[in-house]
Design a protein around this motif. Structure first.
Motif, PDB file in Angstrom:
ATOM      1  N   VAL B 128       0.832  -1.210   0.000  1.00 29.47           N
ATOM      2  CA  VAL B 128       0.000   0.000   0.000  1.00 29.47           C
ATOM      3  C   VAL B 128       0.867   1.261   0.000  1.00 29.47           C
ATOM      4  O   VAL B 128       0.602   2.213  -0.744  1.00 29.47           O
ATOM      5  N   LEU B 129       1.932   1.266   0.804  1.00 29.30           N
ATOM      6  CA  LEU B 129       2.802   2.449   0.845  1.00 29.30           C
ATOM      7  C   LEU B 129       3.434   2.685  -0.521  1.00 29.30           C
ATOM      8  O   LEU B 129       3.563   3.825  -0.978  1.00 29.30           O
ATOM      9  N   GLU B 130       3.813   1.592  -1.186  1.00 29.91           N
ATOM     10  CA  GLU B 130       4.399   1.695  -2.520  1.00 29.91           C
ATOM     11  C   GLU B 130       3.360   2.254  -3.499  1.00 29.91           C
ATOM     12  O   GLU B 130       3.649   3.168  -4.260  1.00 29.91           O
ATOM     13  N   GLU B 131       2.165   1.705  -3.426  1.00 30.81           N
ATOM     14  CA  GLU B 131       1.089   2.102  -4.342  1.00 30.81           C
ATOM     15  C   GLU B 131       0.769   3.596  -4.213  1.00 30.81           C
ATOM     16  O   GLU B 131       0.515   4.269  -5.206  1.00 30.81           O
ATOM     17  N   LEU B 132       0.822   4.114  -2.999  1.00 30.96           N
ATOM     18  CA  LEU B 132       0.465   5.517  -2.774  1.00 30.96           C
ATOM     19  C   LEU B 132       1.686   6.436  -2.821  1.00 30.96           C
ATOM     20  O   LEU B 132       1.567   7.636  -2.561  1.00 30.96           O
ATOM     21  N   GLY B 133       2.856   5.864  -3.117  1.00 31.16           N
ATOM     22  CA  GLY B 133       4.057   6.697  -3.195  1.00 31.16           C
ATOM     23  C   GLY B 133       4.541   7.195  -1.849  1.00 31.16           C
ATOM     24  O   GLY B 133       5.166   8.261  -1.743  1.00 31.16           O
ATOM     25  N   LEU B 134       4.245   6.449  -0.775  1.00 30.80           N
ATOM     26  CA  LEU B 134       4.644   6.896   0.553  1.00 30.80           C
ATOM     27  C   LEU B 134       5.934   6.236   1.036  1.00 30.80           C
ATOM     28  O   LEU B 134       6.431   6.580   2.114  1.00 30.80           O
ATOM     29  N   THR B 135       6.475   5.310   0.249  1.00 32.43           N
ATOM     30  CA  THR B 135       7.662   4.583   0.703  1.00 32.43           C
ATOM     31  C   THR B 135       8.804   5.516   1.139  1.00 32.43           C
ATOM     32  O   THR B 135       9.423   5.267   2.171  1.00 32.43           O
ATOM     33  N   PRO B 136       9.091   6.603   0.392  1.00 38.91           N
ATOM     34  CA  PRO B 136      10.213   7.457   0.819  1.00 38.91           C
ATOM     35  C   PRO B 136      10.015   8.105   2.192  1.00 38.91           C
ATOM     36  O   PRO B 136      10.999   8.463   2.849  1.00 38.91           O
ATOM     37  N   ILE B 137       8.772   8.278   2.636  1.00 37.82           N
ATOM     38  CA  ILE B 137       8.570   8.928   3.943  1.00 37.82           C
ATOM     39  C   ILE B 137       8.030   7.928   4.969  1.00 37.82           C
ATOM     40  O   ILE B 137       7.493   8.325   6.007  1.00 37.82           O
ATOM     41  N   ALA B 138       8.238   6.633   4.696  1.00 39.30           N
ATOM     42  CA  ALA B 138       7.641   5.599   5.557  1.00 39.30           C
ATOM     43  C   ALA B 138       8.127   5.675   7.003  1.00 39.30           C
ATOM     44  O   ALA B 138       7.401   5.315   7.920  1.00 39.30           O
ATOM     45  N   SER B 139       9.362   6.137   7.203  1.00 41.23           N
ATOM     46  CA  SER B 139       9.897   6.092   8.562  1.00 41.23           C
ATOM     47  C   SER B 139       9.717   7.421   9.299  1.00 41.23           C
ATOM     48  O   SER B 139      10.261   7.608  10.382  1.00 41.23           O
ATOM     49  N   ARG B 140       8.934   8.330   8.717  1.00 42.77           N
ATOM     50  CA  ARG B 140       8.739   9.615   9.401  1.00 42.77           C
ATOM     51  C   ARG B 140       7.456   9.621  10.223  1.00 42.77           C
ATOM     52  O   ARG B 140       6.459   9.037   9.814  1.00 42.77           O
ATOM     53  N   PRO B 141       7.479  10.255  11.389  1.00 47.38           N
ATOM     54  CA  PRO B 141       6.249  10.326  12.193  1.00 47.38           C
ATOM     55  C   PRO B 141       5.179  11.122  11.442  1.00 47.38           C
ATOM     56  O   PRO B 141       5.498  12.150  10.824  1.00 47.38           O
ATOM     57  N   ILE B 142       3.953  10.659  11.516  1.00 47.38           N
ATOM     58  CA  ILE B 142       2.858  11.290  10.785  1.00 47.38           C
ATOM     59  C   ILE B 142       2.692  12.755  11.201  1.00 47.38           C
ATOM     60  O   ILE B 142       2.406  13.628  10.387  1.00 47.38           O
ATOM     61  N   LYS B 143       2.919  13.017  12.485  1.00 44.36           N
ATOM     62  CA  LYS B 143       2.808  14.365  13.019  1.00 44.36           C
ATOM     63  C   LYS B 143       3.679  15.380  12.287  1.00 44.36           C
ATOM     64  O   LYS B 143       3.315  16.543  12.156  1.00 44.36           O
ATOM     65  N   GLY B 148      -1.560  17.376   3.759  1.00 42.64           N
ATOM     66  CA  GLY B 148      -1.960  16.457   2.695  1.00 42.64           C
ATOM     67  C   GLY B 148      -1.285  15.106   2.818  1.00 42.64           C
ATOM     68  O   GLY B 148      -1.906  14.059   2.645  1.00 42.64           O
ATOM     69  N   GLN B 149       0.008  15.116   3.153  1.00 43.30           N
ATOM     70  CA  GLN B 149       0.736  13.856   3.322  1.00 43.30           C
ATOM     71  C   GLN B 149       0.180  13.068   4.505  1.00 43.30           C
ATOM     72  O   GLN B 149       0.087  11.846   4.471  1.00 43.30           O
ATOM     73  N   ARG B 150      -0.189  13.801   5.563  1.00 43.09           N
ATOM     74  CA  ARG B 150      -0.741  13.161   6.754  1.00 43.09           C
ATOM     75  C   ARG B 150      -2.034  12.427   6.404  1.00 43.09           C
ATOM     76  O   ARG B 150      -2.266  11.297   6.786  1.00 43.09           O
ATOM     77  N   ARG B 151      -2.850  13.124   5.600  1.00 42.86           N
ATOM     78  CA  ARG B 151      -4.123  12.549   5.173  1.00 42.86           C
ATOM     79  C   ARG B 151      -3.862  11.290   4.331  1.00 42.86           C
ATOM     80  O   ARG B 151      -4.558  10.293   4.471  1.00 42.86           O
ATOM     81  N   LEU B 152      -2.862  11.379   3.462  1.00 39.33           N
ATOM     82  CA  LEU B 152      -2.557  10.235   2.599  1.00 39.33           C
ATOM     83  C   LEU B 152      -2.062   9.052   3.436  1.00 39.33           C
ATOM     84  O   LEU B 152      -2.405   7.904   3.172  1.00 39.33           O
ATOM     85  N   ALA B 153      -1.274   9.342   4.478  1.00 40.06           N
ATOM     86  CA  ALA B 153      -0.783   8.267   5.351  1.00 40.06           C
ATOM     87  C   ALA B 153      -1.946   7.588   6.074  1.00 40.06           C
ATOM     88  O   ALA B 153      -1.967   6.364   6.215  1.00 40.06           O
ATOM     89  N   CYS B 154      -2.918   8.376   6.504  1.00 40.95           N
ATOM     90  CA  CYS B 154      -4.089   7.787   7.169  1.00 40.95           C
ATOM     91  C   CYS B 154      -4.914   6.982   6.179  1.00 40.95           C
ATOM     92  O   CYS B 154      -5.464   5.930   6.522  1.00 40.95           O
ATOM     93  N   PHE B 155      -4.970   7.466   4.938  1.00 38.41           N
ATOM     94  CA  PHE B 155      -5.678   6.709   3.902  1.00 38.41           C
ATOM     95  C   PHE B 155      -4.985   5.366   3.667  1.00 38.41           C
ATOM     96  O   PHE B 155      -5.640   4.333   3.486  1.00 38.41           O
ATOM     97  N   ALA B 156      -3.651   5.379   3.706  1.00 38.54           N
ATOM     98  CA  ALA B 156      -2.900   4.122   3.554  1.00 38.54           C
ATOM     99  C   ALA B 156      -3.303   3.137   4.646  1.00 38.54           C
ATOM    100  O   ALA B 156      -3.518   1.947   4.391  1.00 38.54           O
ATOM    101  N   ALA B 157      -3.435   3.636   5.885  1.00 35.51           N
ATOM    102  CA  ALA B 157      -3.820   2.755   6.992  1.00 35.51           C
ATOM    103  C   ALA B 157      -5.205   2.143   6.747  1.00 35.51           C
ATOM    104  O   ALA B 157      -5.460   0.993   7.109  1.00 35.51           O
ATOM    105  N   VAL B 158      -6.079   2.914   6.094  1.00 39.93           N
ATOM    106  CA  VAL B 158      -7.422   2.404   5.804  1.00 39.93           C
ATOM    107  C   VAL B 158      -7.370   1.210   4.844  1.00 39.93           C
ATOM    108  O   VAL B 158      -8.161   0.283   4.945  1.00 39.93           O
TER     109      VAL B 158
END
Lengths: 274, 324
Positions: B128-143, B148-158
């Motif tokens: 899912v992280l790969e699909e949404l392009g979040l892999t580069p920021i995977a190790s960063r705290p959502i806070k 927009g990125q925060r929202r996308l990270a929460c969408f990934a969790a969904v």
């Protein structure tokens, strides 16, 4: 932007009404208690790295500071044991009671509980996972405080191992209380206030030697779960500790822990569906 | 897939206290009935305060309605709210439960709490992280991420831990176009491969028109219309929207402009008019020539949008719908 034509969707055309659905669809499995508890615990523990370490320092320095102050007042013996044990358990009260009450109070107020409530996770896993993590945060601070106290007051470190039982049991009792307060408080400010008051009570009633207190305060002291953790730990500094009493005090912590965690779980359920 | 009948929820009146004004009783959902079909993207459109989130909270088992029924895939959610968590995945407006976790741990933990075992949760998280392009920021705290990125990270969790129904409450708020495209591509893929149904809450008219199969328009707790976006727009097909933006104030000394005032919805320097096409041509001719033109800052002429539908159907809020 949706590019999928409706009629290629598996399971049929959009236009078909599903009024006559025969049976209910199969539900996804529930998350089991133990694995989800571990997942919550791990997630909570990782939060420590971001947000909790400064507060752990505060908790430890606070307790060490109190011991240094009390050194001028107390001259060895039973009172010194009470001060060291009280200061060590105070670290547990600070983190498990005060910080956990604040965490759950804020989570509830901000709508963060919705996240857990829309996952098929047993309420006990969320409460126990968070409580367990907060109790774990207290380990380094409690140990450092206890060792410093032993050095300051010249107490034997022979039986410090008893912390292995004191931290989890006092932790369970205080974390359960903190979680319940946080989840039951109608507003987050109340949760913070109750957590602070609980910690102040643990400070005054736990650290100050009981013998000098008036009767009412002693009664209040008996009602506070942290007292029994303090007593158990204080007894272990004796030359020949009476282990039966230590066990008795720890049993009280365990019972309070079970009850308060059950109340917290009930409070979580209540807070999650409004 | 999801049938809602006569759903009603009333917030009780609150007595005023010091510094807090009293609020009267509010009908947050007023006899709402809906049918959501399998595989469609169904939207709830309305301004802030229309009752969208309250409705969604009742559909997800987070709030008990005062009356009415909710059936999702044959399960009675009003009687068994705990079953909702085993049928749907919900993206709420708040991320406070995940804020302090890293993107990767948030997705993994959510998957595990959705009942996946460790290895499966990690595999799905990575996909899912790969699909949404979040892999580069995977190790960063959502806070620490942007809104927009925060929202996308929460969408990934969904998306970790597959569910036949996704309930998304304003998922694209604050997202840039790239992130939005990632969201809708991920939704479309699940629709095509798994027949996933999506219930989307939005106050964004453009988003509603482009992604939704059908939309229910909400106003003050009631569904005032429910159809495909184009079907709804046909209701106001005979009209054209003219937006006039004045430099400072409207030149009311020009008689043609003064005559328009009664028919315009005013919002600051902007006048919005809904007119028949030939009338619109006449208005444009008037304001682009002579004295009115000097006072005109900008004007647009557009075919009707869902916002016009909302207003034409008697929607009360003049503001609150967003065109972005």
């Amino acid at each position: 932007m949706s590019v999928v034509p409706a009629d290629v969707l598996p399971g049929g055309a959009l236009a078909v009404e599903e009024q006559g659905a025969v049976g209910a669809a199969e539900l996804a499995p529930k998350a089991r208690l133990w694995p989800s508890l571990v997942a919550v615990y791990r997630a909570q523990l990782s939060r420590a790295r971001v947000a909790r370490i400064p507060l752990l320092f505060v908790a430890t320095f606070q307790s060490i500071g109190i011991m240094i102050l009390m050194r001028g007042v107390v001259d060895g013996g039973g009172e010194a044991r009470a001060v060291v044990a009280g200061s060590a358990v105070l670290v547990v009260a600070f983190v498990a009671l005060n910080l956990l009450a604040q965490y759950f109070g804020q989570l509830r107020a901000s709508g963060g509980l919705d996240h857990y409530a829309t996952l098929p996770v047993p309420p006990a896993a969320v409460v126990l996972g968070a409580a367990g993590a907060y109790a774990s945060f207290t380990v380094p601070g409690t140990v450092v405080t206890a060792v410093t106290g032993c050095l300051l007051f010249g107490l034997p470190m022979t039986h410090l191992w008893v912390l292995v039982a004191v931290i989890p049991l006092a932790g369970a009792a205080l974390a359960g209380l903190g979680a319940a307060l946080g989840l039951l408080a109608p507003r987050p400010e109340f949760a913070t206030l109750l957590g602070q008051l609980g910690m102040s009570a643990a400070l005054l009633l736990g650290v100050l030697p009981a013998e000098r207190m008036p009767e009412v305060v002693r009664l209040a002291r008996d009602l506070l779960p942290s007292t029994y953790g303090v007593e158990a730990f204080a007894r272990s500094f004796g030359d020949r500790p009476d282990w039966a009493f230590v066990l008795g005090d720890l049993a009280v912590c365990a019972v309070v822990g079970v009850i308060s965690l059950a109340v917290a779980t009930w409070a979580y359920r209540r807070a999650a569906v409004r | 897939m999801c049938a809602v009948r006569g759903l009603t929820k009333t917030y009780p009146a609150v007595r005023g206290r010091r510094g807090v004004p009293a609020t009267p009783e509010v009908r947050a959902t007023d006899d709402v009935s809906l049918d959501i079909r399998r595989g469609e993207i169904f939207g709830l459109l309305g301004p802030n305060g229309a009752g969208k989130s309250t409705l969604v909270r009742q559909l997800t088992g987070l709030m008990r309605p005062d009356g009415g029924s909710v059936q999702i895939l044959g399960h009675d959610i009003v009687r068994h709210p705990e079953r909702a968590a085993r049928i749907l995945a919900y993206l709420g407006q708040e991320s406070s439960a995940l804020d302090e976790l890293t993107v990767s741990l948030a997705a993994e933990t959510t998957g595990r709490l959705r009942g996946l075992e460790v290895r499966r949760a990690r595999a799905e998280r990575d996909a899912v992280l790969e699909e949404l392009g979040l892999t580069p920021i995977a190790s960063r705290p959502i806070k620490k991420l942007s809104g927009g990125q925060r929202r996308l990270a929460c969408f990934a969790a969904v998306l970790v831990g597959e569910r036949p129904l996704l309930v998304l409450d304003e998922p694209t708020t604050g997202m840039d176009p790239v992130a939005r495209r990632a969201v809708w591509a991920a939704v479309d893929r699940r629709r095509a491969e798994l027949g996933t149904t999506v219930l989307l809450v939005t106050h964004n008219v453009i988003e509603a028109e482009t992604v939704l199969d059908r939309v229910a328009v909400l106003d003050r707790g009631r569904v005032i219309a429910c159809d495909t976006p184009s079907g709804l727009k046909e209701k106001v097909a005979g009209e054209v929207r003219v937006d006039l933006v004045w430099r400072e104030t409207a030149p009311l000394n020009v008689p043609e402009v003064a005559a328009l005032r009664d028919r315009a919805a005013e919002s600051g320097r902007r006048w919005t008019l809904r007119l028949a096409p030939e009338e619109a041509r006449a208005v444009v001719a008037t304001v682009t020539g002579g004295a009115a033109f000097a006072a005109l800052d900008d004007f647009t002429l557009a075919t009707p949008s869902l916002e016009d539908v909302y207003l034409a159907l008697g929607g009360a809020a003049r503001q609150g719908l967003v065109r972005a």
